[in-house]
Design an enzyme around this catalytic site. Structure first.
Site, short mmCIF file in Angstrom:
data_model
loop_
_atom_site.label_atom_id
_atom_site.label_comp_id
_atom_site.label_asym_id
_atom_site.label_seq_id
_atom_site.Cartn_x
_atom_site.Cartn_y
_atom_site.Cartn_z
N HIS A 129 45.76 34.43 45.98
CA HIS A 129 46.31 33.13 46.33
C HIS A 129 47.77 32.96 45.89
CE1 HIS A 129 44.76 31.96 42.21
NE2 HIS A 129 45.93 31.37 42.19
N ASP A 159 39.66 37.41 45.46
CA ASP A 159 40.92 36.69 45.20
C ASP A 159 41.86 37.55 44.36
OD1 ASP A 159 42.84 34.70 45.31
OD2 ASP A 159 42.09 33.66 43.53
N GLY A 234 50.89 28.86 37.32
CA GLY A 234 51.86 29.91 37.04
C GLY A 234 51.25 31.05 36.25
N ASN A 235 50.14 30.76 35.54
CA ASN A 235 49.42 31.81 34.81
C ASN A 235 48.57 32.66 35.75
OD1 ASN A 235 49.42 29.86 32.02
ND2 ASN A 235 49.51 32.08 31.73
N SER A 236 48.31 32.19 36.97
CA SER A 236 47.45 32.91 37.90
C SER A 236 47.96 34.34 38.10
CB SER A 236 47.39 32.20 39.24
OG SER A 236 46.65 31.01 39.16
N GLY A 292 21.60 45.11 51.39
CA GLY A 292 20.80 44.91 52.59
C GLY A 292 19.64 43.95 52.40
#
Length: 489
Positions: A129, A159, A234-236, A292
């Site tokens: 992101h 992500d 901002g830490n992401s 499955g």
């Protein structure tokens, strides 16, 4: 607050003292392996509380100095279409002033996140992101040097994204090594390193507050590490490290009603992040295991009916015909309790455990059936890839020109949330500016029928869609809803 900080510092001191000399080595050529990392990282550092003033005066500084050069700032630039007038969508103003005066204009926007260097040639892990939709991505090292990077992988299921420095100029980047995140315990000290609010590289400390958290993000592999180390916008994509200076997670989300840290942050475990990083280094393709079968959590009522002391595990509700689970002998009603000795609490835990197993390996699954448990060997394998007959692209002069489709199979149907026996073709690509785009087709649409003819496979779709007719009657499924549309040919 000062007392809490003192407690954190106190716990850290002995952990640092017991850890000995910090040795941070770049991760080159996918060495050490995950198994080797797990062996070297497991329980060598004795967990203990501080016993002396000398231990209390110890510091996180050696860990920070070793790891911080491996954490980078990620700058993503996007070109967005913004309306030049607040009345752009008002039909009254459009009628009197004309649409050309109210058209949207391209506008450049920038976002900031963090990343972690995981390979010395310049391979960086961050959150998807952070760079989603970006037209240009750059990184900046802690010493201020900047580099252009290419996006190698954008993995929506986790992500996570993998970046690679476009021209490293012979630079050998400082890479952090991976820990075995399965060795983490609630209460372990961790450090979060990133660039919150764009103020510059920042280090915060905390503990592991919980493990295997779910319901945090809409991803396929929810199994987050929760920490109270301060994590802010901002830490992401930044690093969550242990006191050995090894990466235990990628900071990815926070729980907050204000947008700032309230002491509830979440990180993707290193064991999952490592798989995505390996794919980025080895060519950019992620191939995951497929079980499955569809599952549900074991509720207290189900547990009582099965004679379980407490509810846990993943209960199979449906098995794909001919899939790996069926071949291994699993049936609807079976409850999987553990994989390779690691407890499975719910379907999310099962998905994570299976996804972190190597293809071709045998996993030992503990199964509850008929009131008794047994261990079943399961061959970890990927879903079969479609052959040429299961794919079609329309290039003829028709309303469907520019669309590519793939025939549904049990694995693809499960991925799309459809029954295993679902028929039809999935739209995999729509060429920009093509007749198919003008008609309104979108990626992930499932085309069920054309002009009252059921679309059972890719060949049927190609044969019908290549024709030129005066009117098309289309039945498709989009976002779980079946719709019927009539368009001119």
């Amino acid at each position: 607050m000062s007392l809490r900080s003192l407690v954190f510092s106190c716990i850290a001191l002995v952990a640092l003292a017991g850890a000995g000399t910090l040795a941070l080595t770049p991760w080159n050529g996918m060495q050490p392996s995950l198994a080797q990392t797990a062996q070297t990282n497991s329980s060598e550092t004795q967990r203990a509380i501080p016993r002396s003033d000398a231990q209390i005066k110890l510091s996180f500084a050696p860990v920070v100095q070793a790891v911080s050069p491996s954490v980078v700032n990620v700058y993503a630039t996007r070109i967005e279409q913004r309306a030049v007038s607040p009345f752009a969508n008002d039909p009254f103003f459009s009628r009197f002033f004309g649409e050309r005066y109210l058209q949207s204009r391209p506008r450049e926007s920038r976002s900031l996140g963090s990343g972690v260097i995981v390979e010395s040639s310049g391979v960086i892990l961050t959150n998807r992101h952070v760079i989603e939709g970006a037209t240009d991505v750059r990184i900046a090292l802690s010493d201020g040097r900047e580099f252009d990077v290419d996006v190698v992988i954008e993995d929506e299921q986790t992500d996570l994204a993998v970046l690679r420095v476009r021209d490293n100029g012979g630079v050998d980047f400082p890479a952090v090594s991976f820990a075995n995140s399965d060795d983490l315990l609630v209460g372990d000290l961790v450090l979060a390193i990133g660039n919150p609010f764009g103020v510059g590289q920042t280090v915060t400390s905390g503990i592991v507050s919980a493990l295997a958290r779910t319901g945090v993000e809409a991803s396929d592999y929810e199994f987050f590490i929760q920490t109270d180390a301060a994590i802010n916008p901002g830490n992401s994509g930044g690093a969550l490290v242990d006191l050995n200076g090894q990466l235990v997670g990628i900071n990815t989300a926070i729980y907050s009603q204000t947008g700032g840290s309230v002491g509830i942050g979440f990180a993707i475990p290193a064991n999952m992040a490592r798989l995505v990083a390996e794919a980025g280094v080895n060519g950019g393709e992620i191939v995951r295991p497929w079980f499955g079968a569809k599952m549900q959590p074991v509720s207290s009522d189900i547990a009582a009916s099965l004679g379980m002391a407490a509810p846990h595990g993943a209960m199979i509700t449906e098995v794909a015909p001919g899939g790996p689970a069926e071949r291994a002998g699993f049936m609807s009603g079976d409850v999987i309790l553990s994989i390779d000795g690691q407890r499975v609490d719910d379907p999310s835990a099962f998905n994570f455990r299976l996804a972190t197993r190597s293809l071709g390996a045998e996993a030992q699954m503990e199964r509850l059936r008929g009131g008794s448990t047994e261990t079943v060997s399961f061959l970890v394998e990927a879903a079969a890839q479609p052959d040429g007959t299961a794919l079609a692209t329309i290039s003829a002069s028709s309303r469907f020109s520019g669309v590519s489709v793939r025939q549904l199979d049990p694995a693809l149907a499960e991925q799309q949330g459809l029954p295993y026996d679902a028929k039809g073709v999935l739209v995999t690509a729509v060429e920009p500016g093509s007749p198919a785009e003008a008609m309104g087709l979108q990626v992930d649409d499932v085309i069920l029928a054309l002009n009252d003819i059921e679309v059972v496979d890719a060949a049927t779709f190609e044969q019908i869609a290549s024709q030129r007719v005066r009117t098309w009657q289309i039945i498709l499924q989009r976002d779980g809803r079946v719709t019927r549309a009539i368009v001119s040919g």
